[in-house]
Each structure stands twice: as C-alpha cells, then as structure tokens.
Design an enzyme around this catalytic site. Structure first.
Site, PDB file in Angstrom:
ATOM      1  N   GLU A   1      29.990  -3.138  25.843  1.00  0.00           N
ATOM      2  CA  GLU A   1      29.696  -3.832  24.598  1.00  0.00           C
ATOM      3  C   GLU A   1      29.877  -2.826  23.443  1.00  0.00           C
ATOM      4  O   GLU A   1      30.284  -3.468  22.419  1.00  0.00           O
ATOM      5  CB  GLU A   1      28.093  -4.161  24.559  1.00  0.00           C
ATOM      6  CG  GLU A   1      27.842  -5.227  25.661  1.00  0.00           C
ATOM      7  CD  GLU A   1      27.472  -4.337  26.795  1.00  0.00           C
ATOM      8  OE1 GLU A   1      25.983  -4.624  27.057  1.00  0.00           O
ATOM      9  OE2 GLU A   1      28.070  -3.778  27.512  1.00  0.00           O
TER      10      GLU A   1
ATOM     11  N   ARG B   1      19.743   1.306  34.608  1.00  0.00           N
ATOM     12  CA  ARG B   1      18.481   1.725  35.472  1.00  0.00           C
ATOM     13  C   ARG B   1      18.748   1.104  36.699  1.00  0.00           C
ATOM     14  O   ARG B   1      17.897   0.925  37.475  1.00  0.00           O
ATOM     15  CB  ARG B   1      17.283   1.212  34.723  1.00  0.00           C
ATOM     16  CG  ARG B   1      17.010   2.482  33.513  1.00  0.00           C
ATOM     17  CD  ARG B   1      15.881   1.736  32.706  1.00  0.00           C
ATOM     18  NE  ARG B   1      16.544   0.589  32.200  1.00  0.00           N
ATOM     19  CZ  ARG B   1      16.124  -0.034  30.788  1.00  0.00           C
ATOM     20  NH1 ARG B   1      15.873   0.857  30.099  1.00  0.00           N
ATOM     21  NH2 ARG B   1      16.907  -0.956  30.463  1.00  0.00           N
TER      22      ARG B   1
END
Length: 181
Positions: free
Chosen positions: A105, A68
C-alpha cells in the site's frame, strides 16, 4: 461459529485513525494479543475453521514481514499438529531461497521462502493478521506456487473489504474472520 466467541475477538481490535498516514484507519490487534482469553479464542476459531474445511493439511505458512501473521501461524500449526513455514522479508532466511518483489500500500517490498520449505504437492494454508490490498498475500501465494505447494486457502483475522484485496487472490480460496469496510 459462536457469535460470542467472534465478539470476544472483535472487541479486542481497536481502530487508530490516521495511522500510518492521514486518511488510513488502522485496525490494531495488539489488545487481542495481550488478552490470553481472547487470543486463545482467536486460535480456537481459526483451528475450528481449518479442521472443518481441510481434513488433510501439511503446513501453515505465515508471513513474517512487517505483519503479525507469524504470531498466529505457529500456535495454529501446533494445535493442528503440523509444521509452520515462515515467509520472510528478503535477507532474513538462511540457505537457498525463492524471492519475489511486490507492491505494498505504501511502497515496494520483497519476500522470500526457503527453497526446501515444502515439497511439491504438499497442502498449505497461508495465514496473516490482515488483508488490505492483497499484495503481500499474493506474493506469498506466488512463492508457494513456485515450490509447487497446493494452496488450500488464504486465512486472515481481518479483511479490509473496501481495498478489494481478496479479488487479487483470484481462484485461491480466501477466508476472513472479521471484515471491515
């Protein structure tokens, strides 16, 4: 920085255990985005930090991938009276681009920036909502370095300190508003 303002922002970040996979504690800023007073306070805090730290800045660059950062970058750039440069997922920007692959990740991804997004020597602050392992931020830094921008700082709302993403940024200045272990 006012502790009251910082608390107003921190109170709008909610934890979600075991998302997106078991063992991960996700820090969600959706309530912060829904609350106009808290969101304005967030932009106020970021604006105050950037103005105090960098008297001369040309652009805010924001990651516009699955994060975001793009929700924070344009209003911050507008407040500072400067432009915003998007860093996007591969295939989302028209015209000539620079791209880079990197590890996330939970897998791999590719970022790109338009080749004419910044001129050599222009001063840029990169913003994102969160720094975890640092892969996306490092990739954005590498893209801006290829365009010969001067990266003043990497700026995030939330830093997950236990994942040591800031260490990957090496010599690039880094600032986080909120830190969690």
């Amino acid at each position: 920085m006012s502790e009251e303002k910082l608390r107003r922002v921190r109170d709008r970040v909610r934890p979600f255990p075991d998302f997106p996979e078991p063992g991960v504690l996700f820090r969600d800023i959706s309530p912060l985005l829904k609350d106009p007073v808290a969101f304005r306070t967030l932009i106020d805090l970021l604006e105050d930090h950037v103005r105090a730290s960098f008297p001369k800045i040309d652009f805010i660059a924001g990651e516009w991938l699955d994060s975001r950062g793009f929700l924070i970058g344009p209003p911050l750039a507008q407040r500072l009276g400067i432009g915003f440069v998007p860093v996007r997922k591969k295939g989302k920007l028209p015209g000539p681009t620079e791209s880079i692959s990197y590890s996330l990740e939970y897998g791999k991804a590719e970022l790109e920036i338009q080749s004419d997004a910044v001129e050599p020597g222009q001063k840029v602050v990169i913003v994102d909502d969160l720094l975890a392992t640092g892969g996306t931020m490092c990739a954005a830094c590498e893209l801006l370095k290829r365009l010969k921008a001067e990266i003043l700082e990497c700026l995030v709302i939330i830093e997950l300190k236990g994942l040591k993403g800031a260490e990957k940024l090496k010599s690039i200045p880094f600032y986080s508003l909120l830190q969690y272990d």
